[in-house]
Design a protein around this motif. Structure first.
Motif, PDB file in Angstrom:
ATOM      1  N   LYS A   1       0.816  -1.217   0.000  1.00  0.00           N
ATOM      2  CA  LYS A   1       0.000   0.000   0.000  1.00  0.00           C
ATOM      3  C   LYS A   1       0.855   1.276   0.000  1.00  0.00           C
ATOM      4  O   LYS A   1       0.703   2.116  -0.874  1.00  0.00           O
ATOM      5  CB  LYS A   1      -0.980  -0.037   1.177  1.00  0.00           C
TER       6      LYS A   1
ATOM      7  N   THR B   1      -0.947   0.155  -3.785  1.00  0.00           N
ATOM      8  CA  THR B   1      -2.112  -0.727  -3.799  1.00  0.00           C
ATOM      9  C   THR B   1      -1.928  -1.868  -2.804  1.00  0.00           C
ATOM     10  O   THR B   1      -0.817  -2.297  -2.536  1.00  0.00           O
ATOM     11  CB  THR B   1      -2.374  -1.298  -5.205  1.00  0.00           C
ATOM     12  N   TRP B   2      -3.056  -2.338  -2.230  1.00  0.00           N
ATOM     13  CA  TRP B   2      -2.992  -3.470  -1.303  1.00  0.00           C
ATOM     14  C   TRP B   2      -2.750  -4.770  -2.058  1.00  0.00           C
ATOM     15  O   TRP B   2      -2.118  -5.682  -1.561  1.00  0.00           O
ATOM     16  CB  TRP B   2      -4.309  -3.618  -0.536  1.00  0.00           C
TER      17      TRP B   2
ATOM     18  N   THR C   1      -2.631  -6.676  -6.214  1.00  0.00           N
ATOM     19  CA  THR C   1      -2.739  -6.643  -7.669  1.00  0.00           C
ATOM     20  C   THR C   1      -2.564  -8.070  -8.169  1.00  0.00           C
ATOM     21  O   THR C   1      -1.910  -8.885  -7.522  1.00  0.00           O
ATOM     22  CB  THR C   1      -1.686  -5.694  -8.275  1.00  0.00           C
TER      23      THR C   1
ATOM     24  N   GLU D   1      -5.308   4.493 -12.263  1.00  0.00           N
ATOM     25  CA  GLU D   1      -4.510   4.079 -11.112  1.00  0.00           C
ATOM     26  C   GLU D   1      -3.039   4.149 -11.512  1.00  0.00           C
ATOM     27  O   GLU D   1      -2.684   3.761 -12.623  1.00  0.00           O
ATOM     28  CB  GLU D   1      -4.871   2.644 -10.717  1.00  0.00           C
TER      29      GLU D   1
ATOM     30  N   LEU E   1       0.710   2.965 -10.061  1.00  0.00           N
ATOM     31  CA  LEU E   1       1.476   2.246  -9.039  1.00  0.00           C
ATOM     32  C   LEU E   1       2.962   2.469  -9.280  1.00  0.00           C
ATOM     33  O   LEU E   1       3.410   2.537 -10.416  1.00  0.00           O
ATOM     34  CB  LEU E   1       1.184   0.746  -9.097  1.00  0.00           C
TER      35      LEU E   1
END
Lengths: 252, 153
Positions: free
Chosen positions: A120, A125-126, A128, B118, B120
């Motif tokens: 995270k 993100t927690w 994927t 999004e 990442l």
């Protein structure tokens, strides 16, 4: 060829011998696990410097990576024990395989949770669905499947044999977990620690990681010994050696 | 080895090999569809044409990050060895997002721009203290020849 090794292994596989052997080693393994674990945590959380890129957030690596290694290591042990259990029908191999599964599932769960907590802040993100994360999740389901299948049978030895088959089939997932970061484009980074060749981590961060790896190995041994002892007593309930132990406990 | 054990050994080995072959073929068949991401040069060569949404992966081009003053809108350029792609994103970026960082953005193409939903940040597998990194960067800056030699590999 020296044949004392197979002879010793053969004798060790007898339940009463293993019961005593595991009983002697169990406290030592647990002590070493706690001691090394404490050293590794102090080294990793206090002594090791912050990372140039991730700052202090990288420190979860000291839990995440040893757990991930254990999840694969325990699956491999379970696979080998299952193979021996299926071909030679050695009771102890069944016990080792089936009692490894909950410990392995626990380590896999820890790996997924700590990875998520790490993902995270760093990735954003927690979770994927990249190849590494997905194959590790499949590993957790395989462990849970083995536990479930084993418990689904009324006869425990029959259950152990069915679950052993599942364990052997699932072993193909272990190399997939390990090599997923090389075979596919993943969000997860590649391997940091290499057995052959240079590791990509400075030594003052690496030693706590390796110490924690040792600690988790000893914890697995201690936990497996304790679980196997309980299981052996239950499986061999009517045998003389168990009755003897019960009488000795009674006399105390 | 007695015949019963031999028979069991054969069955177990056959089942294990069959499972391995099945898994191997499955993975091989999925290989083409298992692209987690596409690079800017792959997108520019038309490989993204069949996707409505996909992941774009590459490095944030140094100096390309532009933040809007009145909203969370950010524009930047993602580059790889042979291509560049302008990206637009509205939202909170991960801590590691900065110049020259590997990022993976999910979104779709619109007028030759990638509209991300999004973003990442990907980090590499190297861990070292900040002082060591600074010292290495300094050594590189003082002897530019080393860096050039390193880049050629």
């Amino acid at each position: 060829m020296a044949n004392w090794i197979p002879l010793w292994l053969h004798r060790l596989s007898s339940p009463p011998t293993f019961y005593r052997f595991a009983g002697t080693l169990q406290p030592w393994a647990m002590t070493l696990a706690l001691l090394l674990g404490a050293i590794a945590l102090y080294g990793g959380l206090v002594l090791a410097p912050a990372d140039y890129q991730q700052g202090d957030a990288y420190r979860i690596i000291f839990i995440h990576v040893p757990s991930a290694w254990m999840s694969m290591f325990i699956y491999a042990v379970m696979g080998v024990a299952s193979f021996i259990a299926l071909v030679w029908r050695i009771k102890l191999a069944e016990v080792v395989a089936m009692e490894s599964a909950p410990i392995g599932a626990a380590f896999t769960f820890i790996t997924l949770v700590t990875g998520s907590l790490w993902g995270k802040p760093m990735w954003g993100t927690w979770w994927t669905w990249d190849a590494r994360l997905t194959s590790e999740l499949v590993l957790l389901f395989l462990f849970l499947g083995v536990i479930g299948l084993y418990r689904a049978f009324e006869d425990r030895r029959q259950g152990a044999r069915a679950a052993a088959f599942l364990a052997i089939i699932g072993i193909i997932n272990v190399p997939i977990v390990h090599f997923s970061v090389n075979w596919w484009n993943t969000l997860h980074q590649g391997s940091t620690v290499n057995v052959f060749g240079q590791s990509k981590m400075s030594w003052d961060m690496l030693w706590p990681l390796l110490t924690m790896t040792l600690a988790t190995k000893f914890y697995y041994a201690a936990s497996l010994f304790r679980r196997a002892r309980t299981d052996l007593l239950a499986l061999e309930g009517g045998k003389d050696w168990v009755r003897q132990i019960a009488q000795d406990e009674d006399a105390r | 080895m007695n015949p019963t054990r031999k028979r069991r050994l054969t069955i177990v080995v056959l089942v294990a090999v069959a499972a391995a072959v099945a898994a191997g073929l499955g993975v091989y068949a999925l290989q083409n569809n298992m692209n987690y991401l596409l690079t800017p040069s792959q997108v520019q060569s038309g490989q993204a044409a069949s996707y409505t949404t996909f992941r774009l992966g590459g490095m944030v081009k140094a100096g390309s990050i532009q933040r809007s003053s009145d909203s969370l809108k950010v524009t930047f350029t993602v580059v790889d060895a042979g291509g560049a792609m302008p990206v637009e994103y509205t939202g909170i970026l991960p801590d590691l997002f900065r110049d020259n960082q590997s990022v993976i953005a999910t979104g779709h193409m619109s007028n030759a721009r990638f509209i991300a939903t999004e973003v990442l940040a990907k980090h590499d597998e190297t861990y070292m203290p900040k002082e060591l990194k600074d010292a290495m960067a300094k050594a590189h800056a003082e002897k530019p020849g080393i860096e050039k030699a390193g880049n050629r590999e």
